[in-house]
Design a protein around this motif. Structure first.
Motif, PDB file in Angstrom:
ATOM      1  N   GLY A  85       0.810  -1.210   0.000  1.00  0.00           N
ATOM      2  CA  GLY A  85       0.000   0.000   0.000  1.00  0.00           C
ATOM      3  C   GLY A  85       0.843   1.259   0.000  1.00  0.00           C
ATOM      4  O   GLY A  85       0.554   2.219  -0.719  1.00  0.00           O
ATOM      5  N   ALA A  91      -4.693   0.819  -1.028  1.00  0.00           N
ATOM      6  CA  ALA A  91      -5.027   0.376   0.318  1.00  0.00           C
ATOM      7  C   ALA A  91      -6.007  -0.784   0.212  1.00  0.00           C
ATOM      8  O   ALA A  91      -7.070  -0.643  -0.376  1.00  0.00           O
ATOM      9  CB  ALA A  91      -5.635   1.515   1.123  1.00  0.00           C
ATOM     10  N   ARG A 100      -5.939   5.127  -2.130  1.00  0.00           N
ATOM     11  CA  ARG A 100      -5.945   6.236  -1.185  1.00  0.00           C
ATOM     12  C   ARG A 100      -6.084   7.532  -1.934  1.00  0.00           C
ATOM     13  O   ARG A 100      -5.576   7.692  -3.011  1.00  0.00           O
ATOM     14  CB  ARG A 100      -4.614   6.255  -0.408  1.00  0.00           C
ATOM     15  CG  ARG A 100      -4.559   5.222   0.651  1.00  0.00           C
ATOM     16  CD  ARG A 100      -3.348   5.468   1.505  1.00  0.00           C
ATOM     17  NE  ARG A 100      -2.510   4.281   1.375  1.00  0.00           N
ATOM     18  CZ  ARG A 100      -1.221   4.270   1.390  1.00  0.00           C
ATOM     19  NH1 ARG A 100      -0.537   5.364   1.514  1.00  0.00           N
ATOM     20  NH2 ARG A 100      -0.549   3.161   1.274  1.00  0.00           N
TER      21      ARG A 100
END
Length: 101
Positions: A85, A91, A100
């Protein structure tokens, strides 16, 4: 001229690469830096605790079969997904995969 999806995709992939690699016990594995809509649907349908399902969807059958032969803990997988991530901006939440903002 309008927004060019192909050009934007090419620019993203140039910045991140098409694959994010990690090593486990001397073997190299690769996760995609971008997820297809099909993969996201598959991930969304999984139980949040289904780590094998998540890894199978992300790695694909051949890599998952190799990965499954290694001893890994939940903490190993959590650390792996956190690093993924951080490096890709992706994410993998408890309910589904998302990027994100």
């Amino acid at each position: 001229m309008g927004y060019n999806v192909n050009a934007a995709r090419a620019q993203r992939l140039e910045a991140t690469g098409e694959r994010w690699e990690f090593e486990l016990d001397g073997e190299t594995f690769a996760l995609p830096t971008e997820l297809s809509r099909t993969t996201v649907r598959e991930l969304a349908g999984l139980d949040p605790s289904d780590l094998d399902g998540l890894l199978a969807a992300m790695l694909g059958p051949e890599q998952f079969q190799r990965f499954a032969t290694h001893h890994t803990s939940v903490q190993d997988i959590q650390a792996l997904l956190e690093a993924y991530g951080k490096d890709t901006g992706m994410a993998l939440g408890e309910e589904s995969a998302s990027t994100r903002s």
